[in-house]
Design an enzyme around this catalytic site. Structure first.
Site, PDB file in Angstrom:
ATOM      1  N   HIS A  29       0.827  -1.216   0.000  1.00 34.59           N
ATOM      2  CA  HIS A  29       0.000   0.000   0.000  1.00 34.59           C
ATOM      3  C   HIS A  29       0.854   1.256   0.000  1.00 34.59           C
ATOM      4  O   HIS A  29       2.074   1.209   0.221  1.00 34.59           O
ATOM      5  CB  HIS A  29      -0.944   0.011   1.202  1.00 34.59           C
ATOM      6  CG  HIS A  29      -0.261   0.010   2.537  1.00 34.59           C
ATOM      7  ND1 HIS A  29       0.506   1.055   3.006  1.00 34.59           N
ATOM      8  CD2 HIS A  29      -0.243  -0.914   3.531  1.00 34.59           C
ATOM      9  CE1 HIS A  29       0.956   0.797   4.214  1.00 34.59           C
ATOM     10  NE2 HIS A  29       0.523  -0.422   4.554  1.00 34.59           N
ATOM     11  N   CYS A  37       2.968  -4.884   6.679  1.00 35.24           N
ATOM     12  CA  CYS A  37       2.677  -4.600   5.276  1.00 35.24           C
ATOM     13  C   CYS A  37       3.938  -4.129   4.544  1.00 35.24           C
ATOM     14  O   CYS A  37       4.976  -3.869   5.150  1.00 35.24           O
ATOM     15  CB  CYS A  37       1.600  -3.519   5.167  1.00 35.24           C
ATOM     16  SG  CYS A  37      -0.009  -4.030   5.810  1.00 35.24           S
TER      17      CYS A  37
END
Length: 406
Positions: free
Chosen positions: A331, A350
């Site tokens: 992301h 992430c």
């Protein structure tokens, strides 16, 4: 003397008449002595004529004729003391049901389960070892299911996916007849690629080829679950066809130790992107993952991470692409400094790419460019992380399981 001879002749004639009368009555006289041709009933068949032979073969059809609400799985055609020679099965529309006689000639099976809510006419022929034929027939109807199971999958017909695409079915309830369910889902790839399924527990079936798909492959998925008893008394409830195309081959390798992501497209390295992956306390999973959803701006909160203190967060995260069901993403990161990327790992697991301020992020940032170039089914490999290996059932991570055990 004449009168004596006359009387003898008369006596003989009378005897013949009596014998004839006795023969006509069906008594002891042989049938060859009955009336000659042209009079009476004519000669009977010779006593030596053989009676018709009875076949030793016995054909059995289940369900029996007249049965209603039969389970499709109850249908069987078999023979004892002989071999089947021909079996014809037609439905209420008069359409033939495909099937075949077993190699040993002792049974016949349909190519797929009989349809529910239908009626069938069956005729089976067989012969014994001497070639004497026999036959049997049955007419019956199948049940209408009172309970069905969903078969939700992740394919949208007409879509284009990456080379790592795994087709995943969620049934929403435990499946008992896993072999029958897997056999009712077949793939037809334009390049002949073979696909095999693996059960992730008893409610989820994932299907993939041995190696990544080839770009440009068109894939058809044939789902025939309506008449499959997936669990006792529960049927699949759906017959449908789906199709998709494999797009470019994008495989991105994240090196957590080097803080980089090398993007390879169609076999060529196209760029190296500075990244920030999971911190030492929350390392990113190692292994091969697949983009399973492009979610745009996603709401991410530490409330989903029990005991996370300090470091709580509640963010609108731009350019988010999900890699695992447990919450691993690639992301945009628009809250860390420019110097973070390529030098330090600060995320909660992430893979972060630099982005611009605002809920939507930028349009010309590393995160935006990678998001725009990516598709569901693209591969993201993580190496040199301090994290565990990603589990095959966490997202579309089945590529981490060897084909021999798939």
């Amino acid at each position: 003397m004449r009168s004596i001879r006359f009387g003898a002749a008369l006596a003989v004639g009378t005897t013949m008449l009596l014998a004839t009368a006795c023969g006509s009555g069906g008594g002891h006289v042989d049938s060859a002595s009955s009336h000659p041709a042209g009079g009476g009933t004519g000669p009977a068949a010779p006593a030596s004529s053989a009676a018709p032979k009875t076949s030793a073969a016995v054909v059995d059809i289940e369900p029996k004729s007249g049965t209603q609400d039969a389970a499709p799985s109850a249908f069987k055609v078999g023979v004892t003391s002989g071999k089947l020679t021909q079996v014809t099965v037609t439905d209420k529309a008069g359409q033939s049901v495909p099937g075949s006689i077993a190699a040993d000639g002792l049974s016949w099976a349909p190519a797929s389960p009989l349809a529910v809510s239908d009626s069938f006419q069956v005729k089976a022929e067989a012969a014994d070892a001497n070639g004497v034929a026999t036959s049997a027939s049955s007419s019956f109807s199948t049940l209408t299911p009172t309970e069905t199971s969903r078969s939700q999958d992740n394919v949208v017909t007409g879509s284009t996916y990456g080379v790592g695409m795994i087709v995943s079915f969620d049934f929403g309830r435990p499946i008992k007849n896993t072999k029958a369910v897997a056999g009712a889902i077949t793939f037809e790839a334009s390049d002949g690629t073979q696909v095999k399924g693996h059960w992730m527990g008893n409610q989820r079936l994932d299907l993939r080829p041995e190696n990544f798909w080839k770009p440009g492959t068109t894939v058809k998925v044939h789902i025939r679950l309506k008449s499959v008893e997936v669990a006792p008394g529960v049927y699949g409830g759906s017959d449908r066809d789906e199709s998709f195309t494999i797009g470019h081959a994008q495989i991105s390798t994240v090196d957590a130790a080097a803080h980089t992501m090398v993007v390879q497209r169609d076999g060529q390295d196209v760029e190296t992107v500075p990244i920030s992956s999971g911190s030492n306390d929350h390392p990113t999973y190692n292994g091969t993952m697949v983009i399973e959803a492009k979610e745009g701006t996603a709401h991410m909160t530490s409330a989903s991470v029990p005991g996370l203190k300090p470091g709580e967060y509640d963010l609108q995260v731009p350019h988010s692409m999900r890699l695992t069901d447990s919450g691993t993403y690639v992301h945009g990161n628009n809250w860390s400094s420019h110097a973070t990327f390529g030098s330090v790992n600060v995320s909660h697991g992430c893979v972060g790419l630099e982005d611009a301020p605002g809920d939507q992020g930028g349009t010309d940032t590393p995160a935006a460019k990678f998001y725009d170039a990516s598709q569901v089914g693209d591969v993201v490999k993580v190496v040199n992380s301090k994290g565990d290996q990603v589990a095959p059932d966490n997202g579309l991570s089945g590529w981490n399981m060897p084909w021999s055990t798939w």
